[in-house]
Design an enzyme around this catalytic site. Structure first.
Site, mmCIF file in Angstrom:
data_model
loop_
_atom_site.group_PDB
_atom_site.id
_atom_site.type_symbol
_atom_site.label_atom_id
_atom_site.label_comp_id
_atom_site.label_asym_id
_atom_site.label_seq_id
_atom_site.Cartn_x
_atom_site.Cartn_y
_atom_site.Cartn_z
ATOM 1 C CD GLU B 144 -20.960 37.286 -21.366
ATOM 2 O OE1 GLU B 144 -21.083 38.435 -21.156
ATOM 3 O OE2 GLU B 144 -21.068 36.582 -20.151
ATOM 4 N N GLY B 286 -18.774 37.002 -16.036
ATOM 5 C CA GLY B 286 -18.777 36.664 -17.352
ATOM 6 C C GLY B 286 -17.333 36.986 -18.164
ATOM 7 C CD GLU B 287 -13.694 39.808 -17.648
ATOM 8 O OE1 GLU B 287 -14.249 41.007 -17.424
ATOM 9 O OE2 GLU B 287 -12.749 39.736 -16.967
ATOM 10 N N GLY B 288 -15.888 35.308 -19.791
ATOM 11 C CA GLY B 288 -15.125 33.898 -20.058
ATOM 12 C C GLY B 288 -14.563 33.612 -18.826
#
Lengths: 319, 319
Positions: B144, B286-288
């Site tokens: 995300e 974050g951001e996978g």
């Protein structure tokens, strides 16, 4: 370490599109690569996994392994045919695999009776290991295969660090009960028998090590000189490298430890070396497998560091 | 889980050329892949990383983030131009990256004042997330991007598990001091304001979650139905998935957690879920990104399991 490259890596890292420090250990790895390659940004586009295979007299003389000594040769054939774990891991991580077969038909001497190697045998094995660090390779993973070699690793650690023999002995390929007791006894006897001769760490290597351990020592030295960062594997590989740290503190600063092995003494050995492993996956296979899995992290670190946009390039507002 | 595939994976694992269990957690991952793909051997040749991006009313209303809300949109552009960490990680691990932009110009409502989403907004976001699980994808990493979303994650955890608001709040992108206090206050107020409405976990998602959290919930559900094993990322991603575990224990059995985030509450959340992360690299981006790094391990596990020779094939003597 190359201070200018460290400085350049730090400066770049601070400009990349992420909160400062958000890539955690990957940022440290990128800086470490820069430091020891002497290059900013560092590159990991030609990684090699070097696996040294050798046989041990102690494994023929005593029941220290769950597998017969023929398995060393059989596993080398398996590496050559692409069937081992390390073959699959090299495919996944685009690494070149080199298997170095070290006179398997001539095992070391049984070190419970006297030195495992002569001076010249040990020196030859060291030199052989150095050849694994070829021009162009920019990260090297070191591994080993040799039935009986966790016995040698335990003897090296017991000789270097003292304690009880049992502190440094674990199941290896899976020995337990009487075989485990025999393994402890062999390690104790090896260190007692060779005590007088083991006047420095290289003598420890010669007396209670093995050809593949000596080759790993050679490869670690050559990698330092050749500016190739090293990923060490598990217990046997780290025990070999420990010879150098015992000679000269800081000698392993260009090495990371890929993973914490399930072999119980690996944690204590890493404590002695002050090394934090990259992974903890309960692996205990050897053959460079833990280092090869960790290569994925090292490649990730290098790729983020070199490939990410800066705040300015991407037009992203800073904190 | 598919029992026949688990059985087949176990049987094969026992025949591969290594001491039993020597690949440790990689063997467990291979079995888990087989169980949830319903396939033996499992395959990880088309992994996807799905990143859901959304905005949060609370981030405009309160000083909960170290970055301005515009950064969500700017980072989406960065993903699209290949400049973010997750882009580099997808290149290293041969994964397909999909970025799902969720009406960034329409943030959720400030949940300190009332529900973040209407029923229909939440349902739409769930359905949108489901679309990330497309035919042919055989492992999915979920991530995300959304300024303010660790505030939403903390509010979800506080609502699901109680305790003090401060137990679930951390620095996120790097808030400290007064901003951290404001973040704790926002989480506390969010849960108090919406208490009456949060009668079940889906209402928790709707009231104090966000669009990207709802999308992750949808993706986890679709992956279960579509037999696609899931790699969860850090705190926000895991908090979203926790909604499902709270609805139905076992709902996350087809998910592994890629890494332990440096966001302090992630460890407590994993404790509630009984999940052991694959990596611990002090990452908090974050951001996978953590899931994408862990994909390297999952691919390694699948490759060893499918590609290694058996003792019989390789002519290697057993223990």
């Amino acid at each position: 370490p190359d201070e200018a490259s460290i400085q350049a890596a730090r400066e770049r890292e601070g400009q990349l599109t992420k909160p400062p420090g958000a890539l955690g250990r990957l940022e440290e790895v990128a800086e470490w690569l820069a430091a020891w390659q002497g290059k900013a940004p560092p590159r990991v586009d030609r990684p090699r996994v070097a696996v040294f295979a050798a046989n041990h007299g102690v494994a023929t003389a005593k029941p220290v392994s769950a597998f017969p000594v023929d398995v060393t040769q059989q596993m080398v054939a398996n590496f050559q045919h692409g069937g081992a774990a390390v073959n699959q891991l090299c495919l996944v991580h685009d690494a070149e695999l080199r298997v170095y077969e070290m006179a398997l038909e001539h095992p070391t001497k049984d070190f419970t009776e006297g030195p495992a190697m002569t001076d010249s045998e040990c020196a030859t094995a060291l030199a052989y290991g150095m050849m694994a660090v070829e021009e162009g390779v920019n990260v090297i993973c070191l591994g080993e295969m040799g039935i009986g070699n966790t016995t040698a690793a335990a003897a090296v650690c017991h000789a270097l660090y003292g304690g009880e023999a049992a502190d440094w002995v674990g199941p290896g390929t899976g020995v337990e009960g009487d075989a485990l007791s025999a393994k402890v006894a062999a390690v104790q006897q090896a260190v007692e028998t060779n005590k007088a001769a083991m006047t420095d760490p290289f003598e420890v290597l010669r007396c209670v090590g093995g050809y593949e351990l000596a080759a790993i020592v050679g490869a670690v030295i050559a990698a330092r000189v050749g500016r190739v960062p090293v990923i060490l594997d598990g217990y046997t590989c780290t025990a070999a490298a420990a010879i150098l740290e015992a000679m000269l503190p800081g000698a392993l600063d260009h090495c990371v430890v890929g993973h914490l092995s399930a072999e119980p003494a690996h944690a204590a050995l890493l404590g002695k070396l002050g090394k934090e492993p990259l992974l903890n996956l309960n692996m205990r296979l050897g053959e460079g497998s833990g280092a090869a899995v960790a290569l994925g992290l090292v490649k990730s670190a290098a790729a983020c560091h070199a490939g990410m946009a800066t705040f300015a390039e991407a037009g992203v507002s800073g904190a």
